[in-house]
Design an enzyme around this catalytic site. Structure first.
Site, PDB file in Angstrom:
ATOM      1  N   ALA A 164       0.833  -1.206   0.000  1.00  0.00           N
ATOM      2  CA  ALA A 164       0.000   0.000   0.000  1.00  0.00           C
ATOM      3  C   ALA A 164       0.867   1.256   0.000  1.00  0.00           C
ATOM      4  CB  ALA A 164      -0.917   0.002   1.217  1.00  0.00           C
ATOM      5  N   GLU A 165       1.940   1.207   0.803  1.00  0.00           N
ATOM      6  CA  GLU A 165       2.838   2.362   0.856  1.00  0.00           C
ATOM      7  C   GLU A 165       3.533   2.551  -0.485  1.00  0.00           C
ATOM      8  OE1 GLU A 165       5.126   5.490   2.726  1.00  0.00           O
ATOM      9  OE2 GLU A 165       3.114   4.650   2.841  1.00  0.00           O
ATOM     10  N   SER A 176      29.057 -20.202 -25.870  1.00  0.00           N
ATOM     11  CA  SER A 176      28.266 -21.261 -25.263  1.00  0.00           C
ATOM     12  C   SER A 176      29.206 -22.133 -24.424  1.00  0.00           C
ATOM     13  CB  SER A 176      27.504 -21.978 -26.378  1.00  0.00           C
ATOM     14  OG  SER A 176      27.901 -23.283 -26.487  1.00  0.00           O
ATOM     15  N   LEU A 177      28.742 -23.231 -23.925  1.00  0.00           N
ATOM     16  CA  LEU A 177      29.560 -24.036 -23.009  1.00  0.00           C
ATOM     17  C   LEU A 177      29.691 -25.459 -23.512  1.00  0.00           C
ATOM     18  CD1 LEU A 177      27.958 -22.972 -19.607  1.00  0.00           C
ATOM     19  CD2 LEU A 177      30.281 -22.435 -20.342  1.00  0.00           C
ATOM     20  N   GLU A 196      27.838 -22.541 -10.308  1.00  0.00           N
ATOM     21  CA  GLU A 196      26.547 -21.854 -10.419  1.00  0.00           C
ATOM     22  C   GLU A 196      25.495 -22.819 -10.940  1.00  0.00           C
ATOM     23  OE1 GLU A 196      27.283 -18.638 -13.160  1.00  0.00           O
ATOM     24  OE2 GLU A 196      29.087 -17.989 -12.110  1.00  0.00           O
ATOM     25  N   LYS A 244      22.817 -24.103 -13.394  1.00  0.00           N
ATOM     26  CA  LYS A 244      22.602 -23.792 -14.810  1.00  0.00           C
ATOM     27  C   LYS A 244      21.106 -23.760 -15.082  1.00  0.00           C
ATOM     28  CE  LYS A 244      24.124 -25.009 -19.453  1.00  0.00           C
ATOM     29  NZ  LYS A 244      22.826 -25.035 -20.119  1.00  0.00           N
ATOM     30  N   ASP A 258      17.667 -23.332 -17.016  1.00  0.00           N
ATOM     31  CA  ASP A 258      17.236 -23.647 -18.364  1.00  0.00           C
ATOM     32  C   ASP A 258      16.282 -22.558 -18.829  1.00  0.00           C
ATOM     33  OD1 ASP A 258      17.157 -25.013 -20.652  1.00  0.00           O
ATOM     34  OD2 ASP A 258      15.871 -26.629 -19.939  1.00  0.00           O
ATOM     35  N   ARG A 314      20.433 -13.865 -27.203  1.00  0.00           N
ATOM     36  CA  ARG A 314      21.741 -14.372 -27.604  1.00  0.00           C
ATOM     37  C   ARG A 314      21.830 -14.552 -29.112  1.00  0.00           C
ATOM     38  NH1 ARG A 314      24.019 -19.421 -28.589  1.00  0.00           N
ATOM     39  NH2 ARG A 314      26.246 -19.482 -28.141  1.00  0.00           N
ATOM     40  N   GLU A 360      20.440 -14.938 -17.621  1.00  0.00           N
ATOM     41  CA  GLU A 360      19.461 -15.922 -18.060  1.00  0.00           C
ATOM     42  C   GLU A 360      18.068 -15.447 -17.650  1.00  0.00           C
ATOM     43  OE1 GLU A 360      20.872 -18.330 -19.697  1.00  0.00           O
ATOM     44  OE2 GLU A 360      19.476 -20.002 -19.822  1.00  0.00           O
ATOM     45  N   TYR A 376      24.915 -13.614 -14.698  1.00  0.00           N
ATOM     46  CA  TYR A 376      26.039 -14.496 -14.403  1.00  0.00           C
ATOM     47  C   TYR A 376      27.349 -14.145 -15.098  1.00  0.00           C
ATOM     48  CZ  TYR A 376      24.356 -16.641 -18.736  1.00  0.00           C
ATOM     49  OH  TYR A 376      23.936 -16.849 -20.019  1.00  0.00           O
ATOM     50  N   LYS A 419      26.354 -31.315 -16.619  1.00  0.00           N
ATOM     51  CA  LYS A 419      24.922 -31.579 -16.759  1.00  0.00           C
ATOM     52  C   LYS A 419      24.418 -32.632 -15.764  1.00  0.00           C
ATOM     53  CE  LYS A 419      22.819 -30.074 -20.045  1.00  0.00           C
ATOM     54  NZ  LYS A 419      22.918 -29.773 -21.464  1.00  0.00           N
ATOM     55  N   CYS A 424     -18.912 -37.780 -20.043  1.00  0.00           N
ATOM     56  CA  CYS A 424     -18.000 -37.500 -18.937  1.00  0.00           C
ATOM     57  C   CYS A 424     -17.766 -38.756 -18.105  1.00  0.00           C
ATOM     58  CB  CYS A 424     -18.583 -36.401 -18.052  1.00  0.00           C
ATOM     59  SG  CYS A 424     -17.639 -36.145 -16.541  1.00  0.00           S
ATOM     60  N   CYS A 427     -19.520 -38.311 -14.492  1.00  0.00           N
ATOM     61  CA  CYS A 427     -20.957 -38.231 -14.256  1.00  0.00           C
ATOM     62  C   CYS A 427     -21.785 -38.781 -15.404  1.00  0.00           C
ATOM     63  CB  CYS A 427     -21.361 -36.784 -13.978  1.00  0.00           C
ATOM     64  SG  CYS A 427     -21.175 -35.728 -15.416  1.00  0.00           S
ATOM     65  N   CYS A 481     -16.976 -31.301 -19.782  1.00  0.00           N
ATOM     66  CA  CYS A 481     -18.258 -31.745 -19.278  1.00  0.00           C
ATOM     67  C   CYS A 481     -18.960 -30.503 -18.760  1.00  0.00           C
ATOM     68  CB  CYS A 481     -18.019 -32.738 -18.138  1.00  0.00           C
ATOM     69  SG  CYS A 481     -19.463 -32.975 -17.102  1.00  0.00           S
ATOM     70  N   CYS A 510     -21.595 -32.311 -11.908  1.00  0.00           N
ATOM     71  CA  CYS A 510     -20.472 -33.246 -12.008  1.00  0.00           C
ATOM     72  C   CYS A 510     -19.592 -33.087 -10.764  1.00  0.00           C
ATOM     73  CB  CYS A 510     -19.672 -32.969 -13.271  1.00  0.00           C
ATOM     74  SG  CYS A 510     -18.218 -34.003 -13.432  1.00  0.00           S
TER      75      CYS A 510
HETATM   76  S1  IVH Z   1      28.094 -18.874 -18.691  1.00  0.00           S
HETATM   77  C1  IVH Z   1      31.318 -18.103 -21.407  1.00  0.00           C
HETATM   78  N1  IVH Z   1      26.591 -19.263 -16.599  1.00  0.00           N
HETATM   79  O1  IVH Z   1      23.927 -21.953 -20.612  1.00  0.00           O
HETATM   80  C2  IVH Z   1      30.199 -18.530 -20.538  1.00  0.00           C
HETATM   81  N2  IVH Z   1      25.716 -19.823 -18.732  1.00  0.00           N
HETATM   82  O2  IVH Z   1      25.425 -23.562 -22.721  1.00  0.00           O
HETATM   83  C3  IVH Z   1      28.938 -18.748 -21.244  1.00  0.00           C
HETATM   84  N3  IVH Z   1      23.414 -20.659 -18.695  1.00  0.00           N
HETATM   85  O3  IVH Z   1      23.915 -19.737 -23.341  1.00  0.00           O
HETATM   86  C4  IVH Z   1      27.781 -18.970 -20.405  1.00  0.00           C
HETATM   87  N4  IVH Z   1      23.124 -20.498 -16.519  1.00  0.00           N
HETATM   88  O4  IVH Z   1      22.046 -19.542 -21.626  1.00  0.00           O
HETATM   89  C5  IVH Z   1      26.684 -19.364 -17.929  1.00  0.00           C
HETATM   90  N5  IVH Z   1      25.339 -19.541 -14.667  1.00  0.00           N
HETATM   91  C6  IVH Z   1      25.448 -19.626 -15.992  1.00  0.00           C
HETATM   92  C7  IVH Z   1      24.379 -20.095 -16.806  1.00  0.00           C
HETATM   93  C8  IVH Z   1      24.563 -20.181 -18.169  1.00  0.00           C
HETATM   94  C9  IVH Z   1      22.561 -20.824 -17.680  1.00  0.00           C
HETATM   95  C10 IVH Z   1      23.105 -20.945 -20.110  1.00  0.00           C
HETATM   96  C11 IVH Z   1      23.312 -19.769 -21.015  1.00  0.00           C
HETATM   97  C12 IVH Z   1      24.263 -20.180 -22.074  1.00  0.00           C
HETATM   98  C13 IVH Z   1      24.201 -21.671 -21.977  1.00  0.00           C
HETATM   99  C14 IVH Z   1      25.537 -22.228 -22.394  1.00  0.00           C
END
Ligand code: IVH
Length: 666
Positions: free
Chosen positions: A30-31, A78-79, A110, A112, A114, A133, A172, A224, A312, A406, A409, A424, A429
């Site tokens: 409210a504030e 990417s990773l 960290e 990961k 999705d 991206r 993300e 991140y 993973k 149904c 029922c 239904c 029911c």
């Molecule tokens: S680092 C150079 N940190 O994973 C580092 N990625 O497969 C590049 N993702 O496209 C990414 N959590 O969408 C990093 N803590 C995290 C992440 C993260 C999710 C995703 C991100 C990236 C994909 C790479």
């Protein structure tokens, strides 16, 4: 005045951060609203002082640049993946070897998430561009949509009174599991196609042409990583994350700094155990060499760095066989086909059922009884069938269609035009009774105080209430015998029930919960047909002749009254004493045939009250300004609609003028 506006913006942004980033609010909603209203009022009066980081500027603004290509200053890499302990040990060994046979390496671990990778560019502390991206080199401009995410600061917080001149933030964007389920539930209710998983839902929400739709989706973000930066001293990934915290950028609280590969394994195991209870989906952990000097030494490959890896979790997909397909009836009568499968362990949880959502989904995936299928589980999301393994078909499989009756029922089920769901529509029911009664007793309908979900659950389970009419035949002893019900509370509930008998007919009609008949349409119908009897006799054509009634509503109403069960309930409501009063005729009908549009925040009336009043005076409240609009009523912070009205030469009324017109004030 500029000072006050600036103070308000800073105060509101501070509290916004406490709420959305730190999850630790200091003031009441409210504030917060009061401060926000003050800011809106001042910004309306002095638009020249509107600050780009004002919390009022999250939705709106130009969107011409939406989805234009954005070239990332530095590519978003990417990773590489590691799927098991052995591969992780190998990653650690490789890394140590490349770093002159270092003994133990400090890593940052960290979760990961999705979701969807984005880049946020801050210049002198202000968010200027946000992009997806894309292919890592070029993404799409989603600035307007990213601005609607409340946990994204429009302006960074200064550190020692300084803002970095430049900062590219990698983050993300994601949708929580509960939010995902709720969004899909709504989509199923309204017959829209469902999102397959939270990731797709987040992507779909961010790629909305209308930022207002993005704003209505509860997206969140975890930051991140960095791209270019200037005006900050950063020597490690850990410092990056701590600096993000100080700048007001949201980071994941589960991040940890560890030494050596054993600690990495421990972290991975701990996250795997927590995975099912997290409010969002994670598909592994990301392991990064902490020291940025070492990161540079290790370098990057074409697409991924050598100093980080995605560790993973085990796959959450499995193959199994469909033994049967059954139909479950939800609380609103929707029939959901569910595949019953040979139990299989998917990512640590035994799965034996998967939702098939609706008939279209069954047809699209071509799932048949006896099929071998790939099932997947995403966090707490209900397991689902990804695809059928066609090569394993034997010819013995059986096609499935949702039943025309149904399973709860036995009454007929219908599929309305344009809807994916088959439902239904029998009011009695048992699967739907609770929800129906809850809706009937709720505020906009019969408004029966004290008749909440706990009480309804008990009444329905005991068999004391089977449909909404039963409420009016309840006896005091029945209520008093329920759990946590003193004599006095039973009496209060009975009084509330009695009082509700005098509600107007439109509220009774709305309370019946007919598909597509909301509060407004209920009033339109009652005004046109006057009594429930006449409405019940109306044909599809007669219904569609009424302004604002389209084929969807018409069909739904006809179907509803065609059910003998529903007619009996209405008959019993009457016998139970529900009066079904006509809507009060308003004397002059000053607004007869007029269309009004309300925009901006009204001060003395709620939007709903203004709308009801307009209708009571014979007018219509529309949501967008067009050539057919007769008046536009502007409140505080009226934006584009007021401008459009002026452009079209439509009379613009202030709230005071509207009150006069409606006869509220002298
Ligand atoms: S680092 C150079 N940190 O994973 C580092 N990625 O497969 C590049 N993702 O496209 C990414 N959590 O969408 C990093 N803590 C995290 C992440 C993260 C999710 C995703 C991100 C990236 C994909 C790479």
């Amino acid at each position: 005045m500029a000072d006050r506006i600036k103070t308000l913006v800073e105060t509101l942004n501070y509290h916004n951060r406490r709420y959305y980033v730190l999850d630790d609010p200091e003031i009441s909603d409210a504030e917060y609203d009061r401060l926000m209203r003050e800011l809106l009022a001042l910004e309306k009066k002095y638009p020249e002082y509107i600050l780009p980081e004002s919390p009022t500027q999250r939705v709106g603004g130009q969107r011409a640049d939406l989805f234009e290509p954005v070239t990332h200053a530095l590519p978003l890499l990417s990773l590489d993946n590691s799927l098991n302990e052995g591969e992780m040990i190998e990653f650690d060994r490789r890394t140590r070897r490349a770093l002159d046979n270092a003994k133990e390496i400090e890593y940052v671990c960290e979760p990961k998430l999705d979701g969807l990778a984005v880049e946020l560019v801050y210049e002198n502390g202000l968010l200027t561009v946000a992009s997806t991206r894309g292919d890592g080199l070029v993404g799409e401009n989603v600035t307007q949509n990213i601005r609607t995410i409340k946990s994204v600061p429009l302006k960074l917080s200064a550190i020692d009174n300084r803002l970095p001149e430049h900062l590219d933030v990698r983050a993300e964007v994601f949708l929580g599991i509960a939010e995902f389920n709720e969004l899909n539930k709504q989509r199923q209710e309204s017959g829209e196609p469902l999102f397959a998983n939270p990731r797709n839902a987040a992507a779909g929400s961010l790629r909305q042409l209308d930022p207002a739709i993005t704003a209505s989706r509860p997206l969140d973000i975890y930051c991140y990583g960095i791209g270019r930066y200037a005006g900050l001293a950063l020597a490690s990934q850990w410092e990056v994350l701590k600096t993000f915290d100080a700048l007001g950028l949201k980071t994941n609280p589960l991040i940890q700094r560890v030494v050596g590969i054993e600690q990495v394994q421990k972290y991975h195991q701990a996250m795997l155990e927590r995975r099912a209870s997290l409010p969002y989906d994670i598909d592994g952990v990301v392991v990064k060499v902490n020291d940025m000097g070492l990161q540079r030494q290790l370098g990057v490959k074409t697409k991924s760095p050598r100093w980080a890896i995605a560790y993973k979790f085990p796959a959450r997909q499995q193959t199994t066989q469909v033994i049967d397909i059954i139909a479950q009836v939800g609380r609103t009568g929707v029939l959901t086909p569910v595949a019953v499968m040979q139990p299989v362990n998917v990512g640590g949880v035994e799965v034996s059922r998967a939702t098939l959502h609706n008939q279209d989904e069954i047809d699209r995936k071509d799932v048949q009884i006896g099929d071998w299928v790939v099932v997947q589980r995403a966090g707490d999301v209900i397991p689902e069938i990804v695809k059928v393994i066609l090569s394993r078909r034997t010819g013995q499989e059986m096609k499935y269609s949702l039943p025309s009756r149904c399973p709860m029922c036995g009454s007929e089920t219908v599929r309305l035009e344009g809807e994916a769901a088959q439902r239904c529509i029998n009011l009695s029911c048992p699967a739907q009774v609770k929800e129906r009664i809850f809706h009937f007793a709720a505020k906009g309908a019969m408004d029966i105080e004290g008749l909440g979900d706990k009480l309804i659950d008990q009444l329905v389970e005991k068999g004391s209430v089977r449909d909404v009419a039963d409420i009016y035949f309840l006896r005091k002893e029945t209520l008093a015998n329920l759990q946590r019900m003193a004599d006095k509370s039973a009496e209060n509930v009975l009084n509330a029930i009695n009082e509700s008998k005098s509600r107007t007919l439109d509220r009774v009609l709305y309370g019946l919960g007919i598909r597509f008949v909301g509060e407004h349409i209920a009033r339109v119908l009652v005004r046109a047909f006057k009594s429930l009897e006449k409405l019940a006799e109306a044909s599809r054509e007669e219904l569609m002749a009424v302004h604002e009634i389209g084929p969807q509503v018409a069909e739904s109403v006809v179907d509803f009254f065609a059910s003998p069960e529903n007619r009996t309930v209405i008959e019993r409501l009457r016998r139970g004493g529900v009066e079904m009063r006509p809507l009060p005729e308003s004397g002059g009908k000053i607004l007869a045939g007029k269309t009004l549009v309300f925009t901006g925040a009204l001060q003395t009336l709620t939007r709903k009250e203004a709308q009801t009043l307009t209708e009571a005076l014979g007018g219509r409240a529309a949501s967008s300004v067009s050539a057919n609009t007769d008046y536009v009523v502007v409140g505080e912070d009226a934006g584009a609609k007021a401008a459009k009205a002026r452009e079209l030469g439509i009379p613009v009324l202030s709230e005071i003028e509207f009150r006069k017109l409606a006869g509220l004030d002298g």
